[in-house]
Enzyme design. Structure first.
Site, PDB file in Angstrom:
ATOM      1  N   SER A 180     101.472  20.799 105.561  1.00 57.30           N
ATOM      2  CA  SER A 180     102.509  19.785 105.766  1.00 57.30           C
ATOM      3  C   SER A 180     103.039  19.789 107.196  1.00 57.30           C
ATOM      4  O   SER A 180     102.936  20.795 107.917  1.00 57.30           O
ATOM      5  CB  SER A 180     103.673  20.034 104.808  1.00 57.30           C
ATOM      6  OG  SER A 180     103.249  19.930 103.470  1.00 57.30           O
TER       7      SER A 180
HETATM    8  N1  SAH Z   1     102.753  23.552 100.597  1.00 59.49           N
HETATM    9  C1  SAH Z   1     101.646  23.209 101.473  1.00 59.49           C
HETATM   10  C2  SAH Z   1     101.253  21.764 101.311  1.00 59.49           C
HETATM   11  C3  SAH Z   1      99.954  21.674 100.640  1.00 59.49           C
HETATM   12  S1  SAH Z   1      99.411  20.016 100.264  1.00 59.49           S
HETATM   13  C4  SAH Z   1     102.028  23.535 102.927  1.00 59.49           C
HETATM   14  O1  SAH Z   1     102.920  24.313 103.161  1.00 59.49           O
HETATM   15  O2  SAH Z   1     101.395  23.024 103.849  1.00 59.49           O
HETATM   16  C5  SAH Z   1      99.724  19.963  98.531  1.00 59.49           C
HETATM   17  C6  SAH Z   1      98.953  20.922  97.664  1.00 59.49           C
HETATM   18  O3  SAH Z   1      99.278  20.587  96.317  1.00 59.49           O
HETATM   19  C7  SAH Z   1      97.439  20.821  97.787  1.00 59.49           C
HETATM   20  O4  SAH Z   1      96.919  22.072  98.129  1.00 59.49           O
HETATM   21  C8  SAH Z   1      96.995  20.403  96.378  1.00 59.49           C
HETATM   22  O5  SAH Z   1      95.767  20.982  95.982  1.00 59.49           O
HETATM   23  C9  SAH Z   1      98.155  20.886  95.522  1.00 59.49           C
HETATM   24  N2  SAH Z   1      98.317  20.204  94.230  1.00 59.49           N
HETATM   25  C10 SAH Z   1      98.090  18.899  93.942  1.00 59.49           C
HETATM   26  N3  SAH Z   1      98.356  18.655  92.651  1.00 59.49           N
HETATM   27  C11 SAH Z   1      98.764  19.836  92.097  1.00 59.49           C
HETATM   28  C12 SAH Z   1      99.160  20.216  90.793  1.00 59.49           C
HETATM   29  N4  SAH Z   1      99.188  19.353  89.771  1.00 59.49           N
HETATM   30  N5  SAH Z   1      99.523  21.505  90.595  1.00 59.49           N
HETATM   31  C13 SAH Z   1      99.489  22.409  91.611  1.00 59.49           C
HETATM   32  N6  SAH Z   1      99.102  22.094  92.867  1.00 59.49           N
HETATM   33  C14 SAH Z   1      98.746  20.828  93.105  1.00 59.49           C
END
Ligand code: SAH
Length: 231
Positions: free
Chosen positions: A78
């Protein structure tokens, strides 16, 4: 600036510059967010987490740009300003247990772990969860519990939570997350607000168990995946 090999870069100086940029963004968006700055503890946490460790090697040189970057599996790390904003809205303190949905590379997990007592984080892509667990352990984060799974059901065994942060955009607030939030707890998540549109929402659970929500600002997150949604 000339491109330096990793070992010669001044990550500390780059991190400070990023923190200053986040402070500028906080001021610029205060009309929408209602906050002109983020708590000093939040800025301190961002200033301590080595973001270069969370991005793939090919993007390491861009680790302190205030932008999301690809981390593989179609997912992203992010934007740092958004991580700081969500952390400020979640307002974790040392005694808190926080749930994060969407570990990804674990960057937001680390920022939360700097501030909370315990951070529980769920990731749906097993490869990302395994890599994040290895990375957070290597960096010395001991107060995190990670699992592979679908965040729609929250993490009942670890509930209740003082705050819940969701880092992927859902169509609606998953009811299990409201159930697993303590009264007085904060829920921060992006929700689809129209075709191709998302809003970051802050929910606060009252002593009566009701969640009161308000939109904070438009955002662009990867989709929240689940059994009924396309992967
Ligand atoms: N928190 C991260 C952002 C990752 S992007 C950071 O600090 O950069 C969002 C993440 O959510 C992705 O890795 C994706 O695989 C995950 N995701 C999407 N749907 C999900 C779900 N239903 N349960 C758990 N994780 C999920």
């Amino acid at each position: 600036m000339p491109k330096l090999p990793d070992a010669e870069r001044s990550w500390v100086a780059e991190r400070q510059r990023l923190t200053d940029e986040i402070a500028g963004d906080a001021l610029a968006t205060s009309g929408m967010t209602g906050r002109r700055s983020f708590a000093p503890a939040i800025m301190g946490a961002v200033n301590r987490v080595p973001r270069q460790e969370f991005v793939p090697a090919e993007h390491r040189g861009r680790a302190y740009e205030n932008v999301p970057l690809p981390i593989g599996h179609g997912q992203t790390i992010s934007q740092p300003y958004i991580v700081a904003l969500m952390t400020d809205l979640a307002a974790p303190t040392k005694g808190d247990t926080v749930l994060e949905i969407g570990t990804g590379c674990g960057y937001q997990t680390a920022v939360l772990a700097e501030l909370a007592g315990t951070v529980c984080s769920i990731e749906i892509v097993p490869e990302l969860q395994i890599a994040a667990a290895e990375r957070l352990a290597r960096l010395g984060y001991r107060n995190v519990a990670l699992a592979t799974g679908d965040g729609h059901r929250g993490w009942p065994e670890k509930a209740p939570f003082d705050a819940i942060v969701v880092t992927a955009a859902a169509d609606a607030i998953p009811p299990a997350l409201i159930d697993q939030l303590k009264p007085g707890g904060r829920l921060v998540l992006p929700v689809r607000s129209g075709p191709g549109r998302q809003h970051l929402i802050l929910g606060e659970k009252g002593a009566d168990g009701e969640l009161r929500t308000r939109p904070i600002l438009p955002v662009a997150f990867v989709p929240f995946r689940g059994p009924l949604e396309p992967s």
